[in-house]
Design a protein around this motif. Structure first.
Motif, PDB file in Angstrom:
ATOM      1  N   THR A  58      43.834  43.275  40.607  1.00  0.00           N
ATOM      2  CA  THR A  58      43.043  42.052  40.761  1.00  0.00           C
ATOM      3  C   THR A  58      41.739  42.406  41.462  1.00  0.00           C
ATOM      4  O   THR A  58      41.671  43.341  42.254  1.00  0.00           O
ATOM      5  N   ASP A  59      40.709  41.659  41.135  1.00  0.00           N
ATOM      6  CA  ASP A  59      39.427  41.787  41.833  1.00  0.00           C
ATOM      7  C   ASP A  59      38.728  40.440  41.746  1.00  0.00           C
ATOM      8  O   ASP A  59      39.309  39.446  41.284  1.00  0.00           O
ATOM      9  N   ASP A  60      37.509  40.401  42.177  1.00  0.00           N
ATOM     10  CA  ASP A  60      36.793  39.124  42.198  1.00  0.00           C
ATOM     11  C   ASP A  60      36.646  38.531  40.810  1.00  0.00           C
ATOM     12  O   ASP A  60      36.502  37.315  40.648  1.00  0.00           O
ATOM     13  N   GLY A  61      36.688  39.409  39.809  1.00  0.00           N
ATOM     14  CA  GLY A  61      36.514  38.922  38.447  1.00  0.00           C
ATOM     15  C   GLY A  61      37.780  38.456  37.781  1.00  0.00           C
ATOM     16  O   GLY A  61      37.731  37.919  36.667  1.00  0.00           O
ATOM     17  N   GLY A  62      38.952  38.678  38.403  1.00  0.00           N
ATOM     18  CA  GLY A  62      40.177  38.222  37.789  1.00  0.00           C
ATOM     19  C   GLY A  62      41.274  39.271  37.810  1.00  0.00           C
ATOM     20  O   GLY A  62      41.385  40.065  38.749  1.00  0.00           O
TER      21      GLY A  62
ATOM     22  N   GLY B 294      52.263  50.924  21.342  1.00  0.00           N
ATOM     23  CA  GLY B 294      50.861  51.212  21.573  1.00  0.00           C
ATOM     24  C   GLY B 294      50.363  50.885  22.964  1.00  0.00           C
ATOM     25  O   GLY B 294      51.116  50.570  23.875  1.00  0.00           O
ATOM     26  N   VAL B 295      49.039  50.965  23.102  1.00  0.00           N
ATOM     27  CA  VAL B 295      48.353  50.757  24.376  1.00  0.00           C
ATOM     28  C   VAL B 295      47.551  49.465  24.296  1.00  0.00           C
ATOM     29  O   VAL B 295      46.859  49.216  23.292  1.00  0.00           O
ATOM     30  N   HIS B 296      47.618  48.662  25.353  1.00  0.00           N
ATOM     31  CA  HIS B 296      46.984  47.342  25.336  1.00  0.00           C
ATOM     32  C   HIS B 296      46.352  47.055  26.692  1.00  0.00           C
ATOM     33  O   HIS B 296      46.928  47.371  27.732  1.00  0.00           O
ATOM     34  N   ARG B 297      45.190  46.449  26.678  1.00  0.00           N
ATOM     35  CA  ARG B 297      44.544  45.951  27.902  1.00  0.00           C
ATOM     36  C   ARG B 297      44.311  44.457  27.738  1.00  0.00           C
ATOM     37  O   ARG B 297      43.755  44.008  26.726  1.00  0.00           O
ATOM     38  N   LEU B 298      44.735  43.706  28.754  1.00  0.00           N
ATOM     39  CA  LEU B 298      44.575  42.258  28.734  1.00  0.00           C
ATOM     40  C   LEU B 298      43.976  41.834  30.068  1.00  0.00           C
ATOM     41  O   LEU B 298      44.296  42.400  31.117  1.00  0.00           O
ATOM     42  N   THR B 299      43.138  40.814  30.025  1.00  0.00           N
ATOM     43  CA  THR B 299      42.495  40.326  31.238  1.00  0.00           C
ATOM     44  C   THR B 299      42.567  38.815  31.295  1.00  0.00           C
ATOM     45  O   THR B 299      42.697  38.134  30.266  1.00  0.00           O
ATOM     46  N   THR B 300      42.490  38.319  32.520  1.00  0.00           N
ATOM     47  CA  THR B 300      42.359  36.879  32.739  1.00  0.00           C
ATOM     48  C   THR B 300      41.327  36.671  33.836  1.00  0.00           C
ATOM     49  O   THR B 300      41.098  37.543  34.689  1.00  0.00           O
ATOM     50  N   ALA B 301      40.698  35.521  33.787  1.00  0.00           N
ATOM     51  CA  ALA B 301      39.759  35.153  34.849  1.00  0.00           C
ATOM     52  C   ALA B 301      40.494  34.343  35.893  1.00  0.00           C
ATOM     53  O   ALA B 301      41.567  33.785  35.643  1.00  0.00           O
ATOM     54  N   HIS B 302      39.937  34.278  37.104  1.00  0.00           N
ATOM     55  CA  HIS B 302      40.541  33.467  38.164  1.00  0.00           C
ATOM     56  C   HIS B 302      40.559  32.003  37.728  1.00  0.00           C
ATOM     57  O   HIS B 302      39.608  31.508  37.139  1.00  0.00           O
TER      58      HIS B 302
END
Length: 750
Positions: A710-714, A742-750
């Protein structure tokens, strides 16, 4: 397995002092030259523990063979491929067997119980040699073998071993060899993994204590022994005492109770190497007496010993104290998975307490591939249960306590069906099924499940509650007095009834999987009656009888509550946890489930605060005190550095480390979505105090890894999956993604 796995080999013993390890040998002429040997196998077993050598060379790397089992019904034999040993050299082949007391004549248990399976130890072996022309020669143990005292003059698992190197250079007087009648129908091939040497540790510090004693710190609480090479005057006696902790600057031996944990080495006058392989100790520190000259870090090393297990799970995060907690859990499993899953590895006990494993099995199966180890133990559990009074699961497996001779003023709990402890018959197979998905093994464990539930049904009152019989309840509640570990806040019958619901529910599922439809209906009905009785008699508006963390944790985690009451119970649990300042208030029964119950009812922040608390009692308090394994008591060592005054205090006890399962699945985020991880759910749940975590698990289908931060961006999550493995990824904002390998990157915002 045929009953003549050892051929015509006889079990043999020697007329010797019970402390001596006799050595048996034979020099046998081979039927053909050694160059004609195309195969050679040694099969052997013992009542006791044995070491085998051919022409002076060990036949395997394993130690403490054949290990500890329910000897009355299961005596495993080992099969060693010794072709290379037999095919090299010339002339007659020499076979040596050294026999130690081991667990069979180990004066086992506590409070002066001195439990033994028999007064006579014995060993049997057959060396089967196959020649190039297809002929087979068998060399067997019988009364024609020779015997003499070995260089081990004293051997005991609890008390240690004395090795006199002077005896290696003299001919000892012969001992009479006798054949012993052992029921051969109990012979089974070894199914559990062997006990092996693993890591070695060099001293991290050597110093003189306030009383002038030489102390050595190896930096890690471990299980095994010392190995050393030394030269000194003939007859010099070196004494090594072992302990897990220091107290007042001296070796803290009081927690060992009657276990001496003392090895003695007597020098020959030349260069001597010592390794006491007929015992084992739980220790971080040793006291050395009688060392000739200066003791340096190169003088000795600690050898780590445990059953062979492959490491499968790893975890790290932004909080170093949690990383150390996981380290402590891993080392607690190493130290206590030695032939059987023990409660502790150091004092006069080291027994396979079923309740400890019931609490810890899920964590164990993530950390190491425990399938064979626990399957073997469950075979012993079935044998012991089928032959036990009331056909109830014993408190310990193997059950040496039935041979105990406790003093009159010592009271053992009545031997009846016991929640948590007896539930090991169901919860341990549940952990194995979840981790490995082996239906054949699940079916083999089902008979013990039936026996356990049948034994419980005799203690269910007309109310439908399991409120009859004796219970250990929430053992080692931190608010219980040191000398009354069962005096918990949680009503023991509330604990028992929730456990019955969980066990009956899973037994019904198992019965359905293996095609026992009538049993599936029977156990489903038992679960439904138990659930209804629990809610009728113990629940009032979401408040559960005895109103403490453990009863809420179990009721929520096991799904025994109605939906409306579940939410209320979760709120009440969170309030109790907050009122305690996020210090732990649970014992063996509640501790594995309290963080689960919090996080699953929307109280993630409280679960994290509970995990990260540093004041006693808490998971991290022992870490702040320098622990390198999980303690038996939350306060095994008091803040002032003194040892808990209770008579039952261990510094290597994995049960309270069962929070590791929650850490791996909730903080780390790797969860099985189907038995054996044939489908996976990746669902890390971040919380205050941890900003990143990395977790990996090598399942039967390959390596799974999840790393988040986690960071300020989510929030960012990186996932790697074996090819073809279906996974459901659940993000903190509720978004769900379905992926395959496989390989996966997922992100969410705050």
């Amino acid at each position: 397995m045929t009953l003549d796995a050892l051929g015509n080999a006889h079990f043999i013993t020697a007329r010797a002092d019970r402390h001596v390890a006799p050595r048996f040998w034979i020099e046998a002429d081979l039927d053909h030259p050694r160059s004609d040997v195309v195969g050679a196998v040694l099969r052997a077993t013992a009542h006791g523990v044995y070491e085998a050598r051919i022409d002076g060379r060990p036949v395997s790397d394993s130690v403490l063979d054949p290990g500890w089992t329910a000897y009355e019904w299961r005596l495993p034999y080992q099969e060693h491929d010794v072709r290379d040993l037999v095919a090299t050299g010339s002339g007659a082949v020499r076979l040596d067997l050294v026999l130690g007391n081991g667990w069979y004549r180990g004066d086992l248990a506590f409070a002066g119980a001195n439990a033994n399976y028999g007064d006579v130890i014995s060993v049997a072996a057959v060396l089967e040699v196959t020649y190039r022309d297809g002929s087979v020669q068998r060399i067997i143990t019988d009364a024609n073998w020779s015997a003499a005292a070995s260089d081990t003059t004293r051997n005991s698992l609890y008390n240690g071993q004395t090795i006199d190197a002077r005896r290696r250079h003299v001919t000892a007087p012969p001992l009479e060899v006798l054949e012993v009648d052992v029921e051969r129908g109990r012979l089974v091939p070894q199914s559990g993994p062997p006990v092996l040497r693993h890591e070695t540790f060099q001293p991290t510090a050597i110093w003189t204590s306030p009383t002038g004693r030489t102390l050595v710190d190896f930096g890690q609480n471990l299980v095994g022994w010392l190995r050393l090479t030394v030269k000194g005057p003939e007859g010099t006696q070196i004494e090594i005492r072992h302990a897990e902790v220091l107290e007042d600057g001296e070796l803290g031996t009081r927690p060992l109770r009657a276990a001496e944990a003392r090895d003695v080495f007597i020098l020959s006058g030349g260069v001597d190497t010592f390794e006491p392989t007929l015992t084992f100790h739980g220790f971080r520190y040793v006291e050395v007496r009688g060392w000739p000259g200066d003791l340096s870090p190169d003088s000795l090393e600690a050898v780590v010993v445990h059953s062979e297990m492959r490491r499968t799970g790893h975890f790290s995060c932004s909080e170093p104290l949690v990383n150390q907690l996981i380290h402590n859990s891993v080392w607690g499993q190493k130290g206590n998975f030695l032939s059987v899953p023990t409660d502790c590895p150091q004092r006069d006990e080291r027994l396979g307490w079923t309740g400890d494993l019931a609490a810890y099995a899920a964590s164990a199966c993530f950390q190491f591939d425990s399938a064979d180890f626990l399957d073997n133990w469950l075979a012993d559990l079935l044998a012991e249960t089928a032959h036990s009074p009331d056909r109830a699961v014993p408190l310990v497996v193997p059950d040496a306590l039935k041979y105990a001779t406790f003093p009159e003023d010592f009271e053992m709990p009545p031997w009846t069906a016991t929640a948590v402890w007896g539930d090991a018959a169901i919860w341990v197979p549940q952990a194995l099924w979840t981790a490995y998905g082996d239906a054949d093994r699940l079916a083999s464990h089902y008979p013990a499940m039936k026996l356990h539930l049948a034994s419980v049904q005799r203690y269910i009152s007309p109310t439908g509650l399991w409120d009859l019989g004796h219970q250990l309840g929430d053992w080692l509640d931190p608010d219980a007095p040191p000398d009354q570990p069962a005096d918990a806040k949680a009503d023991p019958h509330v604990v028992a009834t929730t456990c019955l619901y969980r066990s009956a529910t899973f037994a019904a599922e198992v019965a359905g999987i293996i095609g026992e439809s009538e049993d599936a209906t029977r156990w489903t009905q038992l679960a439904e009656r138990t659930r209804a009785a629990f809610n009728e008699h113990y629940v009032d508006g979401g408040i559960i009888k005895s109103d403490c963390a453990t009863v809420y944790a179990l009721a929520i985690a096991f799904g025994v509550l109605d939906d409306e009451d579940r939410g209320r119970a979760g709120d009440r649990l969170a309030a109790i946890v907050r009122d305690a300042g996020h210090r732990v208030t649970t014992g063996f029964a509640g501790t594995p489930f309290v963080t689960w119950a919090l996080s699953e009812t929307g109280h993630v922040d409280d679960a994290y605060a509970l995990l990260l608390e540093k004041e006693c009692p808490s998971w991290l308090y022992p870490v702040t005190m320098g622990a390198t394994t999980v303690w038996e008591r939350w306060d095994s060592m008091l803040p002032d550095g003194t040892i808990n005054p209770g008579e039952m205090t261990s510094f290597n006890h994995y049960a309270l480390g069962a929070v590791a399962d929650w850490i791996y699945q909730v903080v780390g985020g790797i969860r099985p979505a189907a038995a054996g991880y044939t489908r996976v759910r990746i669902q890390p749940v971040p919380g205050p105090g941890i900003t990143w975590a990395e977790t990996s698990y090598e399942c039967r289908h390959g390596m799974i890894s999840a790393a988040w931060h986690t960071d300020d961006g989510g929030f960012t999550l990186d996932v790697a999956l074996p090819d073809g493995l279906h996974a459901e990824i659940v993000l903190p904002d509720g978004r769900v993604e379905q992926v395959v390998g496989g390989v996966h990157r997922l992100t969410t915002a705050h």
